[in-house]
Design a protein around this motif. Structure first.
Motif, PDB file in Angstrom:
ATOM      1  N   MET A   1      16.408  16.773  71.106  1.00 29.50           N
ATOM      2  CA  MET A   1      15.179  17.201  72.117  1.00 29.50           C
ATOM      3  C   MET A   1      14.057  15.999  71.792  1.00 29.50           C
ATOM      4  O   MET A   1      13.285  15.470  72.666  1.00 29.50           O
ATOM      5  CB  MET A   1      14.801  18.206  72.146  1.00 29.50           C
ATOM      6  CG  MET A   1      15.547  19.184  72.973  1.00 29.50           C
ATOM      7  SD  MET A   1      16.418  18.508  74.513  1.00 29.50           S
ATOM      8  CE  MET A   1      14.904  18.756  75.543  1.00 29.50           C
ATOM      9  N   GLN A   2      13.804  15.715  70.290  1.00 29.36           N
ATOM     10  CA  GLN A   2      12.783  14.765  70.081  1.00 29.36           C
ATOM     11  C   GLN A   2      13.295  13.347  70.587  1.00 29.36           C
ATOM     12  O   GLN A   2      12.239  12.663  71.135  1.00 29.36           O
ATOM     13  CB  GLN A   2      12.574  14.792  68.334  1.00 29.36           C
ATOM     14  CG  GLN A   2      11.485  13.822  67.990  1.00 29.36           C
ATOM     15  CD  GLN A   2      10.327  14.499  68.402  1.00 29.36           C
ATOM     16  OE1 GLN A   2      10.044  15.649  68.427  1.00 29.36           O
ATOM     17  NE2 GLN A   2       9.155  13.378  69.119  1.00 29.36           N
ATOM     18  N   LYS A   3      14.270  13.122  70.301  1.00 25.31           N
ATOM     19  CA  LYS A   3      15.214  11.695  71.126  1.00 25.31           C
ATOM     20  C   LYS A   3      14.503  11.446  72.584  1.00 25.31           C
ATOM     21  O   LYS A   3      14.242  10.577  72.798  1.00 25.31           O
ATOM     22  CB  LYS A   3      16.423  11.621  70.810  1.00 25.31           C
ATOM     23  CG  LYS A   3      16.659  11.177  69.312  1.00 25.31           C
ATOM     24  CD  LYS A   3      18.282  11.035  69.316  1.00 25.31           C
ATOM     25  CE  LYS A   3      18.873  10.704  67.894  1.00 25.31           C
ATOM     26  NZ  LYS A   3      20.271  10.639  67.678  1.00 25.31           N
ATOM     27  N   VAL A   4      14.881  12.830  73.199  1.00 24.60           N
ATOM     28  CA  VAL A   4      14.507  12.754  74.749  1.00 24.60           C
ATOM     29  C   VAL A   4      12.985  12.515  75.001  1.00 24.60           C
ATOM     30  O   VAL A   4      12.745  11.741  75.805  1.00 24.60           O
ATOM     31  CB  VAL A   4      14.930  14.058  75.351  1.00 24.60           C
ATOM     32  CG1 VAL A   4      14.306  14.281  76.760  1.00 24.60           C
ATOM     33  CG2 VAL A   4      16.412  14.336  75.117  1.00 24.60           C
ATOM     34  N   ILE A   5      12.322  13.212  74.213  1.00 29.58           N
ATOM     35  CA  ILE A   5      10.708  12.969  74.278  1.00 29.58           C
ATOM     36  C   ILE A   5      10.249  11.633  73.814  1.00 29.58           C
ATOM     37  O   ILE A   5       9.696  10.778  74.920  1.00 29.58           O
ATOM     38  CB  ILE A   5      10.081  13.869  73.271  1.00 29.58           C
ATOM     39  CG1 ILE A   5      10.159  15.317  73.711  1.00 29.58           C
ATOM     40  CG2 ILE A   5       8.384  13.351  73.397  1.00 29.58           C
ATOM     41  CD1 ILE A   5       9.290  16.396  72.779  1.00 29.58           C
ATOM     42  N   GLU A   6      10.939  10.661  72.912  1.00 34.31           N
ATOM     43  CA  GLU A   6      10.686   9.579  72.272  1.00 34.31           C
ATOM     44  C   GLU A   6      11.152   8.557  73.628  1.00 34.31           C
ATOM     45  O   GLU A   6      10.490   7.424  73.721  1.00 34.31           O
ATOM     46  CB  GLU A   6      11.187   9.289  71.113  1.00 34.31           C
ATOM     47  CG  GLU A   6      10.567   9.839  70.032  1.00 34.31           C
ATOM     48  CD  GLU A   6      11.452   9.702  68.795  1.00 34.31           C
ATOM     49  OE1 GLU A   6      12.550   9.348  68.599  1.00 34.31           O
ATOM     50  OE2 GLU A   6      10.962  10.540  67.822  1.00 34.31           O
ATOM     51  N   SER A   7      12.337   8.978  74.101  1.00 38.20           N
ATOM     52  CA  SER A   7      12.855   8.084  75.188  1.00 38.20           C
ATOM     53  C   SER A   7      12.001   8.060  76.507  1.00 38.20           C
ATOM     54  O   SER A   7      12.251   7.042  77.360  1.00 38.20           O
ATOM     55  CB  SER A   7      14.303   8.298  75.598  1.00 38.20           C
ATOM     56  OG  SER A   7      15.219   8.126  74.420  1.00 38.20           O
ATOM     57  N   ASN A   8      11.223   8.968  76.665  1.00 40.10           N
ATOM     58  CA  ASN A   8      10.699   9.143  78.016  1.00 40.10           C
ATOM     59  C   ASN A   8       9.116   8.922  77.650  1.00 40.10           C
ATOM     60  O   ASN A   8       8.302   9.423  78.766  1.00 40.10           O
ATOM     61  CB  ASN A   8      10.824  10.403  78.551  1.00 40.10           C
ATOM     62  CG  ASN A   8      12.234  10.439  79.348  1.00 40.10           C
ATOM     63  OD1 ASN A   8      12.442   9.772  80.016  1.00 40.10           O
ATOM     64  ND2 ASN A   8      13.182  11.011  78.480  1.00 40.10           N
ATOM     65  N   ILE A   9       8.427   8.350  76.606  1.00 38.39           N
ATOM     66  CA  ILE A   9       7.145   8.269  76.653  1.00 38.39           C
ATOM     67  C   ILE A   9       6.689   7.145  77.420  1.00 38.39           C
ATOM     68  O   ILE A   9       7.211   5.987  77.297  1.00 38.39           O
ATOM     69  CB  ILE A   9       6.689   8.086  74.989  1.00 38.39           C
ATOM     70  CG1 ILE A   9       6.892   9.407  74.372  1.00 38.39           C
ATOM     71  CG2 ILE A   9       5.205   7.574  74.865  1.00 38.39           C
ATOM     72  CD1 ILE A   9       6.975   9.192  72.881  1.00 38.39           C
ATOM     73  N   SER A  10       5.515   7.538  77.987  1.00 40.04           N
ATOM     74  CA  SER A  10       5.133   6.247  79.098  1.00 40.04           C
ATOM     75  C   SER A  10       4.120   5.566  78.183  1.00 40.04           C
ATOM     76  O   SER A  10       3.316   6.167  77.496  1.00 40.04           O
ATOM     77  CB  SER A  10       4.356   7.004  80.253  1.00 40.04           C
ATOM     78  OG  SER A  10       4.982   8.019  80.954  1.00 40.04           O
ATOM     79  N   ASP A  11       4.347   4.315  78.501  1.00 42.50           N
ATOM     80  CA  ASP A  11       3.160   3.117  77.766  1.00 42.50           C
ATOM     81  C   ASP A  11       2.363   3.015  78.560  1.00 42.50           C
ATOM     82  O   ASP A  11       2.012   3.021  79.529  1.00 42.50           O
ATOM     83  CB  ASP A  11       4.338   1.789  77.550  1.00 42.50           C
ATOM     84  CG  ASP A  11       5.266   2.014  76.686  1.00 42.50           C
ATOM     85  OD1 ASP A  11       5.207   3.031  75.685  1.00 42.50           O
ATOM     86  OD2 ASP A  11       6.321   1.427  76.717  1.00 42.50           O
TER      87      ASP A  11
END
Length: 133
Positions: free
Chosen positions: A123-133
């Motif tokens: 789930m941490q990878k999911v969050i990191e993959s979807n962080i808006s720049d």
């Protein structure tokens, strides 16, 4: 918008701090990313394990997509993510809602097959993959 499974999202939310999977998906609805992490045995499973609706299941079968490996291999744009555009391109008569259903069910399944000890990291990878720049 994608209809989310309350039971699966509830379990996912246990591993998220300060946000929910619903918020992440909503905020990234145009380009939601998730790692599709499977073992070789899991990749060889029939697409039936995704519990797709008839329309999604039949569209995939007509295009020759029979296993999770077929689904991921035919529709990936990078090592870890499947693309809605690629999915629609490869499957005739597949609409946006059906593509969303397939991808969200693949995401749910990828989460569910993770060992309990790896779910938080997933789930941490999911969050990191979807962080808006």
């Amino acid at each position: 918008m994608i209809e989310l499974d309350e039971n699966v999202t509830k379990e996912m939310n246990k591993y998220l701090d300060g946000t929910t999977i619903e918020e992440i998906i909503y905020n990234n609805r145009n380009m939601f990313h998730f790692p599709a992490v499977f073992t070789g045995t899991q990749l060889d499973q029939d697409i039936e394990v995704l519990d797709l609706g008839n329309r999604a299941y039949n569209c995939l079968r007509r295009s020759g997509t029979n296993t999770l490996r077929d689904l991921i291999t035919k529709n990936k744009t990078t090592e870890e993510e499947s693309s809605k555009k690629q999915l629609k391109r490869n499957n005739r008569n597949l609409g946006v809602k059906t593509a969303d259903e397939i991808l969200i069910k693949l995401f749910y399944y990828s989460f569910r097959v993770q060992p309990e000890s790896k779910k938080k990291a997933y789930m941490q990878k999911v969050i990191e993959s979807n962080i808006s720049d």
